[in-house]
Enzyme design. Structure first.
Site, PDB file in Angstrom:
ATOM      1  N   GLY A 205       0.827  -1.202   0.000  1.00  0.00           N
ATOM      2  CA  GLY A 205       0.000   0.000   0.000  1.00  0.00           C
ATOM      3  C   GLY A 205       0.854   1.241   0.000  1.00  0.00           C
ATOM      4  O   GLY A 205       2.031   1.204   0.351  1.00  0.00           O
ATOM      5  N   LYS A 206       0.217   2.309  -0.422  1.00  0.00           N
ATOM      6  CA  LYS A 206       0.911   3.598  -0.413  1.00  0.00           C
ATOM      7  C   LYS A 206      -0.012   4.584   0.263  1.00  0.00           C
ATOM      8  O   LYS A 206      -1.215   4.611  -0.021  1.00  0.00           O
ATOM      9  CB  LYS A 206       1.173   4.042  -1.848  1.00  0.00           C
ATOM     10  CG  LYS A 206       2.612   3.912  -2.213  1.00  0.00           C
ATOM     11  CD  LYS A 206       2.896   4.665  -3.496  1.00  0.00           C
ATOM     12  CE  LYS A 206       4.323   4.831  -3.704  1.00  0.00           C
ATOM     13  NZ  LYS A 206       5.255   4.097  -4.124  1.00  0.00           N
ATOM     14  N   GLY A 207       0.506   5.333   1.164  1.00  0.00           N
ATOM     15  CA  GLY A 207      -0.335   6.330   1.823  1.00  0.00           C
ATOM     16  C   GLY A 207       0.316   7.679   1.708  1.00  0.00           C
ATOM     17  O   GLY A 207       1.167   7.895   0.856  1.00  0.00           O
ATOM     18  N   PHE A 209       2.391   9.032   3.768  1.00  0.00           N
ATOM     19  CA  PHE A 209       3.735   9.185   4.313  1.00  0.00           C
ATOM     20  C   PHE A 209       4.767   8.241   3.746  1.00  0.00           C
ATOM     21  O   PHE A 209       5.878   8.189   4.210  1.00  0.00           O
ATOM     22  CB  PHE A 209       3.692   9.004   5.821  1.00  0.00           C
ATOM     23  CG  PHE A 209       2.933  10.091   6.469  1.00  0.00           C
ATOM     24  CD1 PHE A 209       3.370  11.395   6.358  1.00  0.00           C
ATOM     25  CD2 PHE A 209       1.766   9.820   7.124  1.00  0.00           C
ATOM     26  CE1 PHE A 209       2.651  12.417   6.933  1.00  0.00           C
ATOM     27  CE2 PHE A 209       1.057  10.832   7.697  1.00  0.00           C
ATOM     28  CZ  PHE A 209       1.494  12.133   7.605  1.00  0.00           C
ATOM     29  N   GLU A 211       5.424   4.132   2.191  1.00  0.00           N
ATOM     30  CA  GLU A 211       4.888   2.843   1.760  1.00  0.00           C
ATOM     31  C   GLU A 211       4.545   1.931   2.919  1.00  0.00           C
ATOM     32  O   GLU A 211       5.121   2.030   3.991  1.00  0.00           O
ATOM     33  CB  GLU A 211       5.933   2.150   0.890  1.00  0.00           C
ATOM     34  CG  GLU A 211       6.098   2.833  -0.452  1.00  0.00           C
ATOM     35  CD  GLU A 211       7.200   2.205  -1.274  1.00  0.00           C
ATOM     36  OE1 GLU A 211       8.116   1.618  -0.685  1.00  0.00           O
ATOM     37  OE2 GLU A 211       7.136   2.326  -2.512  1.00  0.00           O
ATOM     38  N   VAL A 212       3.582   1.042   2.646  1.00  0.00           N
ATOM     39  CA  VAL A 212       3.286  -0.018   3.605  1.00  0.00           C
ATOM     40  C   VAL A 212       3.773  -1.321   2.968  1.00  0.00           C
ATOM     41  O   VAL A 212       3.499  -1.584   1.804  1.00  0.00           O
ATOM     42  CB  VAL A 212       1.784  -0.092   3.927  1.00  0.00           C
ATOM     43  CG1 VAL A 212       1.519  -1.176   4.967  1.00  0.00           C
ATOM     44  CG2 VAL A 212       1.280   1.258   4.423  1.00  0.00           C
ATOM     45  N   LYS A 225       4.664  -0.075   8.150  1.00  0.00           N
ATOM     46  CA  LYS A 225       4.408   1.235   7.535  1.00  0.00           C
ATOM     47  C   LYS A 225       5.689   2.041   7.699  1.00  0.00           C
ATOM     48  O   LYS A 225       6.164   2.233   8.817  1.00  0.00           O
ATOM     49  CB  LYS A 225       3.235   1.898   8.270  1.00  0.00           C
ATOM     50  CG  LYS A 225       2.734   3.190   7.694  1.00  0.00           C
ATOM     51  CD  LYS A 225       1.375   3.486   8.302  1.00  0.00           C
ATOM     52  CE  LYS A 225       0.909   4.884   8.073  1.00  0.00           C
ATOM     53  NZ  LYS A 225      -0.398   5.124   8.678  1.00  0.00           N
ATOM     54  N   ASP A 326     -10.253  10.361  10.636  1.00  0.00           N
ATOM     55  CA  ASP A 326      -9.998  10.082   9.217  1.00  0.00           C
ATOM     56  C   ASP A 326     -10.608   8.731   8.833  1.00  0.00           C
ATOM     57  O   ASP A 326      -9.967   7.934   8.139  1.00  0.00           O
ATOM     58  CB  ASP A 326      -8.487  10.093   8.948  1.00  0.00           C
ATOM     59  CG  ASP A 326      -8.171  10.296   7.463  1.00  0.00           C
ATOM     60  OD1 ASP A 326      -9.089  10.680   6.707  1.00  0.00           O
ATOM     61  OD2 ASP A 326      -7.018  10.045   7.059  1.00  0.00           O
TER      62      ASP A 326
END
Ligand code: ADP
Ligand code: MG
Length: 396
Positions: A205-207, A209, A211-212, A225, A326
């Site tokens: 995943g990418k958020g 801040f 990468e996960v 994370k 959030d």
């Protein structure tokens, strides 16, 4: 003459020590380029030794001002780990030992004769052990079950050594974490040791801040994370929220460890949590069609997680009310059993009911606009509408 000079010399020495406390230090660091690291102002040099698999493992590095704040890194615990903070350049250069006469056993180079002898003895006994172990696993259903079942028999105090014993699996550690004396999470040194033995496998995943990643720890999957050092405050905040006393709940993402890793050129900040292979609710709803029953299970588990987050528990081991701020389908993860966990607590705030103050942190991150009130979750995916009303946080 001498009488007047002495206080001046002492004052100068005190001044130098105080100045050293406030400025950056150079320290010995095994994991850094040139074996050297530099602390921020108010940091410290760190020297530690702990028993891992019966062998003394020494770690020397820098402690950042943030780590100094917790102070936990500087204390030793019951003969199984020794930690020491000091405040002059390269003051952590000595090698600590747990026991005064400790001598590391030299690794033996077996000759052919010994090898054959070892094979004759070891092969049959290994086969015997493996079959006994397999038998135990089949009877118990899963490898961790035995450990957990026996934990209830005796209430033993936990220390770093028992927490890190090689037969521990993730479920045991998380169980220990929720029952350990502090109630806040694993000791920081144990968190660091876990994080440093994780092998990253693939990005999942990418958020906002970074990468996960999916990683492996002792053969089990974990999620990592990774924040860049630029986002240190966000990493610190998320780790802090996850370690709120009594936060642990089956519908809130299980926190395992936080660690800062210096690879010489830059610092990576890691947040290690339980891994859920279905990923976010957003991805899950895009991939699968969910039945009405499945949707009810999902909705109920999300509401339970949120209710626990919002609930204030009063008492010495109490939990403050927390607002996520959030909530959206990308910040909810789906477990194997079809229930969900609330994740990404980086924006959450705590309410202190005794002062009626909400601790809004000073990082710049802001939540999704429609969720800022912390009031309604509404996600439309493939015609499925999931709407939950959750209680509002107390206002200031
Ligand atoms: P950010 O704070 O950057 O938004 P998140 O914590 O929301 O990061 O994670 C981003 C994405 O990574 C999620 O939407 C999800 O797809 C994936 N992810 C995060 N944590 C996990 C986990 N524990 N297991 C599986 N996937 C995860
Ligand atoms: Mg997110």
């Amino acid at each position: 003459m001498t009488r007047t000079r002495l206080p001046t010399v002492e004052a100068a020495l005190i001044f130098i020590s105080v100045a050293q406390l406030c400025t950056a230090l150079k320290c010995v660091c095994q994991l850094c380029a040139n074996n050297t690291c530099e602390t921020g102002a108010d940091g410290a040099c760190w020297n530690s030794v702990m028993l891992i698999n019966g062998k003394e493992e020494a770690i020397k590095s820098c402690l950042s001002p943030a780590e100094m704040r917790g102070q936990v890194f500087c204390y030793s615990s019951r003969n199984v780990s020794k930690r020491h903070c000091c405040f002059t350049d390269f003051c952590n250069n000595e090698t600590l030992h747990l026991h005064p006469g400790y001598v590391e056993r030299p690794s033996e180079e077996p000759g052919w004769g010994r090898l054959e002898l070892a094979a004759v003895i070891l092969v049959p006994s290994t086969l015997l052990c493996v079959s006994i172990l397999l038998g135990v696993c089949v009877v118990q259903g899963q490898p961790c079950a035995y450990n957990r079942a026996h934990k209830n028999d005796v209430e033993e105090p936990l220390d770093d050594q028992s927490l890190m014993s090689p037969d521990k699996c993730l479920k045991d550690l998380i169980y220990d974490m929720s029952t350990s004396g502090s109630g806040y999470g694993l000791p920081l040194l144990v968190q660091r040791t876990i994080a440093r033995t994780i092998v990253l496998q693939e990005t999942i995943g990418k958020g906002r801040f970074g990468e996960v990643w999916r990683g492996k720890w002792r053969g089990e999957d974990v999620a990592v994370k990774i924040f860049s050092s630029r986002d240190e405050r966000s990493w610190f905040r998320e780790a802090e929220i996850y370690q709120t006393i009594m936060l642990r709940h089956e519908n809130i993402l299980g926190f395992i460890a936080a660690d800062n890793k210096d690879n010489g050129s830059w610092t990576q900040l890691w947040l290690v949590t339980e891994y859920h292979e279905h990923g976010s609710l957003f991805d899950y709803l895009n991939r699968y069609t969910v039945s009405v029953d499945g949707m009810i299970v999902l909705a109920l588990s999300i509401a339970s997680g949120l209710a626990h987050l919002h609930m204030e528990i009063i008492g010495t081991q109490g939990k403050p009310a927390i607002a996520h701020r959030d909530i959206k389908s990308k910040n909810i993860l789906v477990k194997k059993n079809g229930t969900a966990v609330i994740a990404d607590l980086g924006l959450a705030v705590k309410h202190d009911s005794s002062t009626n103050i909400i601790d809004i942190p000073s990082n710049h991150r802001v939540g999704t606009k429609r969720e800022m009130e912390g009031a309604v979750l509404a996600d439309d995916q493939e015609g499925l509408t999931l709407t939950l009303s959750v209680s509002k946080m107390p206002q200031r």
